[in-house]
Structure formats: C-alpha cells, structure tokens
Write a protein that holds these residues in place. Sequence first.
Motif, PDB file in Angstrom:
ATOM      1  N   ASN A 204       0.831  -1.215   0.000  1.00 28.47           N
ATOM      2  CA  ASN A 204       0.000   0.000   0.000  1.00 28.47           C
ATOM      3  C   ASN A 204       0.863   1.261   0.000  1.00 28.47           C
ATOM      4  N   GLY A 205       1.972   1.189  -0.725  1.00 30.66           N
ATOM      5  CA  GLY A 205       2.852   2.338  -0.906  1.00 30.66           C
ATOM      6  C   GLY A 205       3.952   2.471   0.119  1.00 30.66           C
ATOM      7  N   PHE A 206       3.969   1.617   1.155  1.00 33.48           N
ATOM      8  CA  PHE A 206       4.940   1.761   2.248  1.00 33.48           C
ATOM      9  C   PHE A 206       5.986   0.647   2.219  1.00 33.48           C
ATOM     10  N   ASN A 212      16.067   0.732   4.837  1.00 39.15           N
ATOM     11  CA  ASN A 212      16.696   1.904   5.421  1.00 39.15           C
ATOM     12  C   ASN A 212      15.679   3.032   5.589  1.00 39.15           C
ATOM     13  N   CYS A 213      15.651   3.621   6.787  1.00 41.91           N
ATOM     14  CA  CYS A 213      14.956   4.888   6.958  1.00 41.91           C
ATOM     15  C   CYS A 213      13.452   4.780   6.738  1.00 41.91           C
ATOM     16  N   SER A 214      12.863   3.582   6.985  1.00 46.72           N
ATOM     17  CA  SER A 214      11.464   3.387   6.589  1.00 46.72           C
ATOM     18  C   SER A 214      10.569   2.846   7.693  1.00 46.72           C
ATOM     19  N   ALA A 215      11.061   2.793   8.928  1.00 53.20           N
ATOM     20  CA  ALA A 215      10.221   2.278  10.018  1.00 53.20           C
ATOM     21  C   ALA A 215       8.967   3.116  10.202  1.00 53.20           C
ATOM     22  N   ASN A 216       9.056   4.415   9.880  1.00 51.52           N
ATOM     23  CA  ASN A 216       7.885   5.283  10.021  1.00 51.52           C
ATOM     24  C   ASN A 216       6.993   5.242   8.797  1.00 51.52           C
TER      25      ASN A 216
END
Length: 581
Positions: A204-206, A212-216
Amino acid sequence: MGSSLLPYSAILASFLFISISICLNLTKAQQTGTTRHYKFDIRLHNVTRLCHSKRMLTVNGKFPGPLITAREGDRVVVKVVNHVSNNVSFHWHGIRQLLSGWADGPAYITQCPIQSGQSYVYNFTIVGQRGTLFWHAHITWLRATLYGPLIILPKENTSYPFVKPFKEVPIIFGEWWNADTEAVINQALQTGGGPNVSDAYTINGFPGPLYNCSANQTFKLKVKPGKTYLLRIINAALNDELFFSIANHTFTVVEADAVYVKPFETDILLITPGQTTNVLLKTKSNPLNTTFLMAARPYFTGQGTFDNSTVAGILEYGKFSAKNHSNFSIRGLQLPILPPINGTSFVANFSNKFRSLATAQFPANVPQSIDKHFFFTLGLGSSACPKNQTCQGPNGTKFEASVNNISFTLPTVSLLQAHFFGQSNGVYTTDFPSFPITPFNYTGTPPNNTKVANGTKVVVLPFNTTVELVLQDTSILGAESHPLHLHGYNFFVIGQGFGNFNPQKDPLNYNLVDPVERNTIGVPSGGWVAIRFRTDNPGVWFMHCHFEVHLSWGLKMAWIVLDGKLPNQKLPPPPSDLPKC
C-alpha cells in the motif's frame, strides 16, 4: 503514419446504425446498475520513500492512486486529464470491456496515448464480474507510480459464496525506485542490458521497517480478535512475482482474478504481477502476542539480477493508534517463513490448488470442443548491437523477448483504429505464426542462435471461435516464469506441467470440469500451461508478459476478434474524444 488514418467524421456516419443498436443493448445492462464518475488528474507530485524524495507522476496527488469501487452491472466513467509532459493511457486490468474495447487502454493497441494538456473519458460497463481487480497506466513504465485498486462489489442484496467478512482491506504490492523509472528503462533499451532493479517493494505504498529509513512508513493492519477479514491482495509490482505470508496466521483463498474459487487454506501465497487474490483471514480469539509481521519477497528463477529484498508490514491486535503506518520497533518479532527464492515446486503445488466453483450460480463454461489450436513459445532472445555502439546484453548483443520468436514492435497508431477503419496497410500484418516456425527442444539445451525477428503481427479470429492455446516457456538465456495477461477475456487454465508440452499425452490430463478462470497466469519456469477461451468480444486484444521489462523487450502480441453477425456482437464506433496520435 498518423496521417494515414482518415478523420472520424468521414467514416463514423456509416457506423451509426451499429452504435444505436449497441446503445440499446448496453442500456438494458445499465438499467440494473448505477453510473459512477471518477476524475483522474495526472500531475507531478513530491513523494519521499527510503529518505529519498522525487517528483513523480501521480493520480490526484496520491501514491498509490485512488480506489475505484463499483458494483456488478454498474457503468464506470473515468475522465483522465493529463497535466504532465508524458503521454499517458490507463488500463482497467481484468475488466472484460464487452463491446467497449476503446476503453481498454494499452497505448497504440486500443488507443493513441493521451498527450500533454489533453483528456479522455474511459467509459465501460461491468458485465458479469465481481471481485478484486486494479487499474494502472499502460505505456512505458509509468505504472510504477500510476496504479490503484478496482473493487467490484456483488449486486445489491447479493451475498458472497463465503462467510460475510467483518471488514475488507485492499493490500496492493508495488515497487519503488529512487531513480526515475522512465530513465531506468530508457537506459536499458539503449544499452541493450537489463534495467536497474527496484530499491524496495511496498505494501500500500509503504516500504516498511526492513528498509533503510522506513520504520515510520510501515503498513499496519489493525484487527480485532475472533473476526474474519477479507484481504483483497493485488500484485502491481513491475517485474517480480511475490511470496506473501503473515506470521502464525492462515489464509483461506476464495477468489482469483475476480472469479470465485473453491476455498482452500494456505499459510503462503504466490502472486504474479497482474494477478489478484482474495483471502479470508480469521484472527485469533485469544492471541498470545498482539503484533505479528507480514512479509513479501520475490520468486525468481531467471539468470539476471532482481530486487532480492523483503517488504514487511504489521498485523496488530487490540487498541488502535491514529496512524496505520507509524514508527514501530520490530525487535523480537519473527518474520513469516517463506519458500526459497527459486521455490518452483511450491509455486507449482500452489498453482494447482486453484479450482473454479463450478456451481449453478457460478458455472465454469469451459469450451469442450476447439476450433483453433495455438502453440506459443515465450522467452528471451537477442538482437545485434548497432554499429559503433557497445551493448550490454548477452555476448555484446541487446536483450529482446518474444512470442514464437517474434518480438512485437509497437505501431505508431492504434491497432484498433487501423482495424476498425480498414486501414491496416503499413500498420500491422495478420501472419502471426500459430506454432513456432522452427521447433527445437524448448526446455533443453538452448540453440546457439538466439536472434529474434521483429514485427507488428497479429492473429485474426472470427467471432465465437473456441481457442486452445499452449504457452511454452523456453530455456533461451535462462528458463523463468512468465505471468501472461490476456486483455478483454478470462480464460480457463486446463493444464500445466514441466518440460516440453507433449501433444499426445498431456491433453489426457486436462481438467475440463472445474479449471480456474483467470486473466493472468504464471507460465511455469521450464514448463507449459494450456488455456481455453471463446472469442465472444470483438476488438483488438493485447496479450503480453506482465513483467514490465519483458513487455519492453517485446514479449507481447495481439488478437483481432472480428465482429459477429448480430448487432450486439459488433464493436461500436470510437468515442469522439478518442486521443489522436
């Protein structure tokens, strides 16, 4: 070439009688449904993933694009306005487009693309279909960012043939490149080598916490205990088939490509680009843990490079936070166990579990007798490197891909226009081979000569022809699975196997009772699949590999289905706003 087609006004008058009868026919279909209007504004928009921002094409500023919902029997009207410099066109993947082939969308097949500053209205009625599909751009690699779910609900007061879900959730897989995907494929086509692979997969785009840098930027599915959820799963990735699982949970598969199937349980799904799968997820009544990881990663058997990464999301029980993609620690959580990257045996076993419901309400109308047989080889190949250029394909050549060793060349005008107005001369020829011109040991030691032929060749079929098509993978430059998508039709998957298709023995094992009905099928790596369909929809219908890189290299062809004799068997004239080349 564009000037070779006569202006519409000079020709349309002679087709008005068809238009009137078709309109009457469609009006009957529409009396049971609603007209649903959507507007797609195509604009550049700043999007950030993996701590990398880029301006990219979006629909209405959204990534992924907006959800389209309708009911079986509804008319869908989508006005697309192009505010960017790129040409665009849109395909409503899996919609039959009965007598509405002008709305199917592949550029230079059923329409010229929508140019900058122009608009086009896609207008179609959903006849006899319900379930999960999706829409995407259908020109170059623009579908990397221009895609979204298309959900068809059953008619009012009609129930699902399975337990009513507590909630329905679309889950759409995609691929993210930090680079501009148009630059990626253009560079590959120029050098003749394989394109740079994506930097991440998305749910869904996430991209989720493993990147990297994607926990949020993590997709989070919040659930209540002891409930049944319908997950509408779509693979909109460009070049990768994906395994998918949720740790410590089981799925019940109930639908494939917007056709109900006999329910079966599985812990792991395999879904190719272009396919959709609906599953029921029964949540635990008293879960020991409140948080579980979901994950998807590729299935790949080819020889080239691929994005060997994993996208993760979170299934969360209990109290709900406001955001469904908030920052979250996955420390201590177990990833679901997925098959090996080259897990072909799992893929074959999984694929063979799909069966049509084949009930009185949802019959499997499999053609029992066949008018035309076809045998198409699918695979990679090469072409000579242009003079004074260094190429990065096999042995200094350029990569190509082909069907029956013909790499399809897109025309510069729409095939459907050229066909409809009787102006095919110089646009396409009708001599696409029904069988390989030079037979060889398709899955054995590949031939030394891997050169392909190029051309804009089609197959022409009369209305109401029953077709059996065997799709055979080849080992040229490496055997691999090919997700083949047919526009304008569903087909029945009556058989599949490994090695070379045996025309004497393999048909003895065909399933002609309850084979699965799909619009996209993974041709097995080093194997074959047999499909059947009936040509009940006049027009020009694209058939191609749904790996975008293979599509770019030419693994595509087109079927022309002629009009039938009755008024409701004839394609009406094009709409007045059909884009011009």
